[in-house]
Design a protein around this motif. Structure first.
Motif, PDB file in Angstrom:
ATOM      1  N   GLU A  99       4.225  -9.389   1.634  1.00 50.36           N
ATOM      2  CA  GLU A  99       4.237  -7.970   1.966  1.00 50.36           C
ATOM      3  C   GLU A  99       5.622  -7.387   1.669  1.00 50.36           C
ATOM      4  OE1 GLU A  99       1.714  -5.847   3.182  1.00 50.36           O
ATOM      5  OE2 GLU A  99       0.581  -7.549   2.392  1.00 50.36           O
ATOM      6  N   HIS A 119       1.144 -12.425 -10.302  1.00 51.74           N
ATOM      7  CA  HIS A 119       0.286 -11.363  -9.757  1.00 51.74           C
ATOM      8  C   HIS A 119       0.980 -10.019  -9.982  1.00 51.74           C
ATOM      9  CE1 HIS A 119      -2.102 -14.561  -8.007  1.00 51.74           C
ATOM     10  NE2 HIS A 119      -1.013 -15.051  -7.451  1.00 51.74           N
ATOM     11  N   GLU A 121      -0.085  -6.999 -11.016  1.00 57.53           N
ATOM     12  CA  GLU A 121      -0.703  -5.786 -10.490  1.00 57.53           C
ATOM     13  C   GLU A 121      -0.451  -5.659  -8.995  1.00 57.53           C
ATOM     14  OE1 GLU A 121      -5.062  -3.526 -10.303  1.00 57.53           O
ATOM     15  OE2 GLU A 121      -4.862  -5.475 -11.309  1.00 57.53           O
ATOM     16  N   ARG A 122      -0.601  -6.750  -8.279  1.00 59.69           N
ATOM     17  CA  ARG A 122      -0.343  -6.726  -6.838  1.00 59.69           C
ATOM     18  C   ARG A 122       1.124  -6.409  -6.566  1.00 59.69           C
ATOM     19  NH1 ARG A 122      -1.785 -11.466  -2.394  1.00 59.69           N
ATOM     20  NH2 ARG A 122      -0.715 -10.465  -0.639  1.00 59.69           N
ATOM     21  N   HIS A 125       1.794  -2.622  -7.108  1.00 58.39           N
ATOM     22  CA  HIS A 125       1.251  -1.799  -6.018  1.00 58.39           C
ATOM     23  C   HIS A 125       2.017  -2.025  -4.715  1.00 58.39           C
ATOM     24  CE1 HIS A 125      -2.239   0.159  -7.867  1.00 58.39           C
ATOM     25  NE2 HIS A 125      -2.283  -0.900  -8.653  1.00 58.39           N
ATOM     26  N   SER A 126       2.542  -3.225  -4.521  1.00 58.19           N
ATOM     27  CA  SER A 126       3.366  -3.492  -3.349  1.00 58.19           C
ATOM     28  C   SER A 126       4.648  -2.675  -3.400  1.00 58.19           C
ATOM     29  CB  SER A 126       3.695  -4.988  -3.269  1.00 58.19           C
ATOM     30  OG  SER A 126       4.549  -5.270  -2.182  1.00 58.19           O
TER      31      SER A 126
END
Length: 264
Positions: A99, A119, A121-122, A125-126
Motif C-alpha cells: 500500500e 505489477h 499497472e498496480r 494506480h497506487s
C-alpha cells in the motif's frame, strides 16, 4: 544475480556510485525542470518512488523545507549510508505490492523504476491513489526500443560492437521482465488512469563523458549475466570497455521519456 523486484543491477555493486553520478549528471536537470514547473515549494509533501541515490531526494528536501516532507522508498535501501534527516524519511517498500506509504502527496515521482516492476499497472494506480486532489504525478522511464543503438553513427567496428552489445542488454532485460517500450506508453497510461492535463517529453543525450561512464558501469555490472546467457563473450566485453575508455566513440544513453499529469 537478479533482485526480486526485477533489477539486474543492485545497490551492492562497486559501480553503484559511478552509475548514480552519471544518472544525476544526465537526467537531474530534466527532472528538476519538470518538478519546478509544477510550482514545487515550501510545505509540499513528496513521494520519491524507487529512490536509489540522494540527488533527487536532497533537491526535493531543499525545495519543500522544514515544513514539507519527502518520503523515499525502494525495495533495497542499502544505498542509504547515514540516517536521513528531516524532512526526508526512507522506507523499504515495493510499489507494485505494498500500500502507498501515506496519502495526500502533492508530488509523486518515479524515475527509471516502473519498467522494472512486475505489477506496473498496480504500481501506477497506487502512486495516483496517494496523490491529493490536484496533486502531480511525474513518471520518467527509458524506452530501449525507441532508440536501440549505443552509437547512432556506426562508423567502424568499435561502434558495431557497441550496438551489438546494446542489443544484447535489451534482450537480457526483456528476458527478465523489463518492458523495453514502456517509456512511450506513459502518456496514454496516465490519461487512461484518469489524470488531467497529461503532457510528455523526451531527453536523449547523444554524447558526453557521463554517457560513456554509464555505458561502462552498465556493461561491467551485467557482464556475468551477458556471458552466462550466451549474449556476449568476455573478450567482446573487454574490447568494448577499452573502446569506451578511449574516448573516441560517441556513446548515447537510452531516451528518457517524462510524462506528467494532475489528479482530478
Amino acid at each position: 544475480m537478479m533482485r526480486t523486484d526485477g533489477y539486474l543491477l543492485d545497490h551492492q555493486q562497486t559501480e553503484t556510485g559511478q552509475r548514480s553520478d552519471a544518472f544525476a549528471t544526465l537526467f537531474d536537470p530534466t527532472t528538476f525542470r519538470h518538478m519546478a514547473s509544477f510550482g514545487l515549494g515550501s510545505g509540499w509533501r513528496c513521494w520519491e518512488v524507487g529512490a536509489g541515490d540522494v540527488s533527487v531526494i536532497s533537491w526535493l528536501a531543499k525545495k519543500v523545507g522544514p515544513t514539507g516532507k519527502v518520503v523515499a522508498t525502494n525495495t533495497d535501501t542499502s544505498w542509504v549510508t547515514s540516517p536521513p534527516r528531516a524532512p526526508v524519511e526512507v522506507r523499504v517498500h515495493d510499489v507494485g505490492v505494498d500500500e502507498p506509504p501515506g496519502e495526500g502527496f502533492d508530488l509523486v515521482h518515479a524515475r527509471l523504476t516502473l519498467a522494472h516492476v512486475a505489477h506496473r499497472e498496480r504500481a501506477l494506480h497506487s502512486m495516483i491513489r496517494a496523490l491529493r486532489p490536484g496533486g502531480r504525478l511525474l513518471v520518467e522511464d527509458a524506452d530501449l526500443a525507441l532508440q536501440p543503438l549505443a552509437c547512432p553513427e556506426e562508423s567502424g567496428p568499435e561502434q558495431h560492437l557497441a550496438n551489438r552489445l546494446r542489443h544484447a542488454v535489451r534482450t537480457l532485460l526483456a528476458d527478465h521482465g523489463v518492458d523495453p517500450s514502456y517509456g512511450r506508453r506513459l502518456p496514454r497510461l496516465l490519461r487512461e488512469a484518469g489524470l488531467r492535463g497529461v503532457e510528455a517529453g523526451a531527453y536523449f543525450p547523444v554524447a558526453s563523458p557521463a554517457c560513456a561512464a554509464l555505458e561502462s558501469t552498465m556493461i561491467r555490472g551485467l557482464r556475468a549475466q551477458l556471458v552466462s546467457a550466451g549474449l556476449a563473450t568476455d573478450e567482446e566485453i573487454d574490447r568494448h570497455l577499452t573502446n569506451v575508455a578511449s574516448g573516441t566513440m560517441d556513446v548515447t544513453t537510452v531516451p528518457l521519456i517524462s510524462a506528467w499529469g494532475r489528479k482530478a
